[in-house]
Design a protein around this motif. Structure first.
Motif, PDB file in Angstrom:
ATOM      1  N   GLU A  67      -8.401 -12.403   0.246  1.00  0.00           N
ATOM      2  CA  GLU A  67      -7.658 -13.047  -0.836  1.00  0.00           C
ATOM      3  C   GLU A  67      -7.203 -14.444  -0.428  1.00  0.00           C
ATOM      4  OE1 GLU A  67      -6.659 -11.872  -3.908  1.00  0.00           O
ATOM      5  OE2 GLU A  67      -7.464  -9.852  -3.744  1.00  0.00           O
ATOM      6  N   SER A  68      -7.143 -15.333  -1.406  1.00  0.00           N
ATOM      7  CA  SER A  68      -6.595 -16.671  -1.147  1.00  0.00           C
ATOM      8  C   SER A  68      -5.144 -16.758  -1.618  1.00  0.00           C
ATOM      9  CB  SER A  68      -7.445 -17.732  -1.839  1.00  0.00           C
ATOM     10  OG  SER A  68      -7.477 -17.489  -3.235  1.00  0.00           O
ATOM     11  N   ILE A  69      -4.642 -15.661  -2.196  1.00  0.00           N
ATOM     12  CA  ILE A  69      -3.230 -15.565  -2.575  1.00  0.00           C
ATOM     13  C   ILE A  69      -2.637 -14.362  -1.856  1.00  0.00           C
ATOM     14  CG2 ILE A  69      -3.591 -16.650  -4.825  1.00  0.00           C
ATOM     15  CD1 ILE A  69      -3.436 -13.853  -6.095  1.00  0.00           C
ATOM     16  N   GLU A  70      -1.313 -14.294  -1.799  1.00  0.00           N
ATOM     17  CA  GLU A  70      -0.674 -13.128  -1.186  1.00  0.00           C
ATOM     18  C   GLU A  70      -1.077 -11.888  -1.955  1.00  0.00           C
ATOM     19  OE1 GLU A  70       3.511 -13.028  -0.444  1.00  0.00           O
ATOM     20  OE2 GLU A  70       3.446 -14.764   0.868  1.00  0.00           O
ATOM     21  N   SER A  71      -1.449 -10.846  -1.221  1.00  0.00           N
ATOM     22  CA  SER A  71      -1.810  -9.593  -1.880  1.00  0.00           C
ATOM     23  C   SER A  71      -0.688  -8.585  -1.673  1.00  0.00           C
ATOM     24  CB  SER A  71      -3.135  -9.050  -1.350  1.00  0.00           C
ATOM     25  OG  SER A  71      -3.053  -8.804   0.028  1.00  0.00           O
ATOM     26  N   GLY A  72      -0.643  -7.624  -2.569  1.00  0.00           N
ATOM     27  CA  GLY A  72       0.413  -6.623  -2.480  1.00  0.00           C
ATOM     28  C   GLY A  72      -0.065  -5.250  -2.897  1.00  0.00           C
ATOM     29  N   PHE A  73       0.572  -4.235  -2.342  1.00  0.00           N
ATOM     30  CA  PHE A  73       0.277  -2.844  -2.642  1.00  0.00           C
ATOM     31  C   PHE A  73       1.579  -2.069  -2.659  1.00  0.00           C
ATOM     32  CE2 PHE A  73      -3.601  -4.373  -0.749  1.00  0.00           C
ATOM     33  CZ  PHE A  73      -4.631  -3.636  -1.319  1.00  0.00           C
ATOM     34  N   LEU A  74       1.587  -0.973  -3.379  1.00  0.00           N
ATOM     35  CA  LEU A  74       2.621   0.030  -3.205  1.00  0.00           C
ATOM     36  C   LEU A  74       2.036   1.107  -2.318  1.00  0.00           C
ATOM     37  CD1 LEU A  74       4.400   0.685  -6.619  1.00  0.00           C
ATOM     38  CD2 LEU A  74       5.344  -0.317  -4.562  1.00  0.00           C
ATOM     39  N   LEU A  75       2.814   1.562  -1.353  1.00  0.00           N
ATOM     40  CA  LEU A  75       2.386   2.624  -0.447  1.00  0.00           C
ATOM     41  C   LEU A  75       3.097   3.902  -0.861  1.00  0.00           C
ATOM     42  CD1 LEU A  75       1.758  -0.092   0.982  1.00  0.00           C
ATOM     43  CD2 LEU A  75       1.936   1.160   3.105  1.00  0.00           C
TER      44      LEU A  75
ATOM     45  N   PHE B  42       4.688   9.710   5.930  1.00  0.00           N
ATOM     46  CA  PHE B  42       3.235   9.803   5.924  1.00  0.00           C
ATOM     47  C   PHE B  42       2.694   9.062   4.701  1.00  0.00           C
ATOM     48  CE2 PHE B  42       4.972  13.315   8.248  1.00  0.00           C
ATOM     49  CZ  PHE B  42       4.162  13.406   9.367  1.00  0.00           C
ATOM     50  N   ILE B  43       1.959   7.979   4.953  1.00  0.00           N
ATOM     51  CA  ILE B  43       1.349   7.215   3.868  1.00  0.00           C
ATOM     52  C   ILE B  43       0.074   7.948   3.453  1.00  0.00           C
ATOM     53  CG2 ILE B  43       0.367   4.997   3.152  1.00  0.00           C
ATOM     54  CD1 ILE B  43       3.387   4.898   3.914  1.00  0.00           C
ATOM     55  N   GLU B  44      -0.010   8.315   2.171  1.00  0.00           N
ATOM     56  CA  GLU B  44      -1.148   9.077   1.680  1.00  0.00           C
ATOM     57  C   GLU B  44      -2.028   8.299   0.712  1.00  0.00           C
ATOM     58  OE1 GLU B  44       0.491  12.643  -0.016  1.00  0.00           O
ATOM     59  OE2 GLU B  44       1.227  13.353   1.919  1.00  0.00           O
ATOM     60  N   ARG B  45      -1.442   7.365  -0.004  1.00  0.00           N
ATOM     61  CA  ARG B  45      -2.188   6.604  -1.010  1.00  0.00           C
ATOM     62  C   ARG B  45      -1.648   5.188  -1.066  1.00  0.00           C
ATOM     63  NH1 ARG B  45      -3.090  10.429  -6.226  1.00  0.00           N
ATOM     64  NH2 ARG B  45      -5.218   9.794  -5.988  1.00  0.00           N
ATOM     65  N   ILE B  46      -2.502   4.301  -1.573  1.00  0.00           N
ATOM     66  CA  ILE B  46      -2.066   2.930  -1.821  1.00  0.00           C
ATOM     67  C   ILE B  46      -2.513   2.525  -3.226  1.00  0.00           C
ATOM     68  CG2 ILE B  46      -1.987   2.219   0.585  1.00  0.00           C
ATOM     69  CD1 ILE B  46      -4.753   0.953   0.222  1.00  0.00           C
ATOM     70  N   VAL B  47      -1.746   1.651  -3.831  1.00  0.00           N
ATOM     71  CA  VAL B  47      -2.075   1.138  -5.156  1.00  0.00           C
ATOM     72  C   VAL B  47      -1.961  -0.374  -5.111  1.00  0.00           C
ATOM     73  CG1 VAL B  47      -1.484   1.153  -7.608  1.00  0.00           C
ATOM     74  CG2 VAL B  47      -1.127   3.221  -6.234  1.00  0.00           C
ATOM     75  N   LYS B  48      -3.067  -1.058  -5.415  1.00  0.00           N
ATOM     76  CA  LYS B  48      -3.071  -2.528  -5.408  1.00  0.00           C
ATOM     77  C   LYS B  48      -2.251  -3.048  -6.575  1.00  0.00           C
ATOM     78  CE  LYS B  48      -6.020  -6.509  -4.590  1.00  0.00           C
ATOM     79  NZ  LYS B  48      -4.909  -7.275  -4.163  1.00  0.00           N
ATOM     80  N   LEU B  49      -1.458  -4.059  -6.304  1.00  0.00           N
ATOM     81  CA  LEU B  49      -0.623  -4.687  -7.313  1.00  0.00           C
ATOM     82  C   LEU B  49      -1.156  -6.076  -7.652  1.00  0.00           C
ATOM     83  CD1 LEU B  49       2.827  -3.817  -5.724  1.00  0.00           C
ATOM     84  CD2 LEU B  49       1.783  -2.710  -7.713  1.00  0.00           C
ATOM     85  N   THR B  50      -0.853  -6.524  -8.842  1.00  0.00           N
ATOM     86  CA  THR B  50      -1.226  -7.865  -9.275  1.00  0.00           C
ATOM     87  C   THR B  50      -0.125  -8.843  -8.875  1.00  0.00           C
ATOM     88  OG1 THR B  50      -2.373  -6.925 -11.169  1.00  0.00           O
ATOM     89  CG2 THR B  50      -1.839  -9.273 -11.274  1.00  0.00           C
ATOM     90  N   ASN B  51      -0.502  -9.920  -8.226  1.00  0.00           N
ATOM     91  CA  ASN B  51       0.463 -10.968  -7.874  1.00  0.00           C
ATOM     92  C   ASN B  51       0.666 -11.849  -9.100  1.00  0.00           C
ATOM     93  OD1 ASN B  51       1.919 -13.123  -6.930  1.00  0.00           O
ATOM     94  ND2 ASN B  51       0.728 -13.393  -5.059  1.00  0.00           N
ATOM     95  N   GLN B  52       1.769 -11.655  -9.787  1.00  0.00           N
ATOM     96  CA  GLN B  52       2.064 -12.431 -10.989  1.00  0.00           C
ATOM     97  C   GLN B  52       2.182 -13.929 -10.698  1.00  0.00           C
ATOM     98  OE1 GLN B  52       1.172  -9.846 -13.049  1.00  0.00           O
ATOM     99  NE2 GLN B  52       2.610 -10.773 -14.444  1.00  0.00           N
ATOM    100  N   ASN B  53       2.589 -14.278  -9.473  1.00  0.00           N
ATOM    101  CA  ASN B  53       2.734 -15.688  -9.108  1.00  0.00           C
ATOM    102  C   ASN B  53       1.396 -16.364  -8.821  1.00  0.00           C
ATOM    103  OD1 ASN B  53       5.479 -15.519  -9.359  1.00  0.00           O
ATOM    104  ND2 ASN B  53       5.892 -15.448  -7.178  1.00  0.00           N
TER     105      ASN B  53
END
Length: 133
Positions: free
Chosen positions: A20-28, A37-48
């Motif tokens: 990515e050329s912008i900051e990326s984010g996920f919810l764990l 224990f991290i079991e899943r991740i969900v990619k988030l949209t960077n509104q900025n």
């Protein structure tokens, strides 16, 4: 408390952030027992759409929150990348941590490392252990 994350989830987080050329984010998402224990991740949209900041869409959070209720899983924390700095929290990160009970995972594309933090009266680091599953 220790955070356990699989090598495959960690690789996805790092790979997505590196491409990515912008900051990326996920919810764990996962389970909290004595340890986490991290079991899943969900990619988030960077509104900025910024390389130096990340803003989460509240509608995305609400949808994911409903998913956690339906699937007996918890939001463990927020992951975001720092493209040109270390994985240490910025002043904005710390201010956000102060009003959140979640763990903040910060990945440095610069140094290819990730750290986890929480804020309870002061900034605290949490150990992350990568496991093979």
């Amino acid at each position: 408390m220790i955070i356990f994350i699989s090598k495959s989830i960690k690789n996805i987080l790092f790979s997505c952030s590196d491409n990515e050329s912008i900051e990326s984010g996920f919810l764990l998402l996962g389970k909290i027992k004595e340890d986490i224990f991290i079991e899943r991740i969900v990619k988030l949209t960077n509104q900025n759409k910024s390389s130096s900041s990340f803003k989460i869409d509240q509608k995305e959070i609400n949808t994911i929150y409903q998913f956690t209720l339906d699937n007996n899983i918890e939001i463990i924390g927020f992951f975001h990348s720092h493209l040109t700095t270390t994985a240490e929290p910025s002043k904005i990160d710390i201010e956000s941590m102060k009003v959140s009970d979640k763990i903040w995972f910060i990945y440095s594309k610069l140094n290819n490392n990730m750290f986890a933090f929480t804020y309870k009266d002061k900034l605290e680091s949490i150990e992350i252990v990568t496991i093979d599953i």
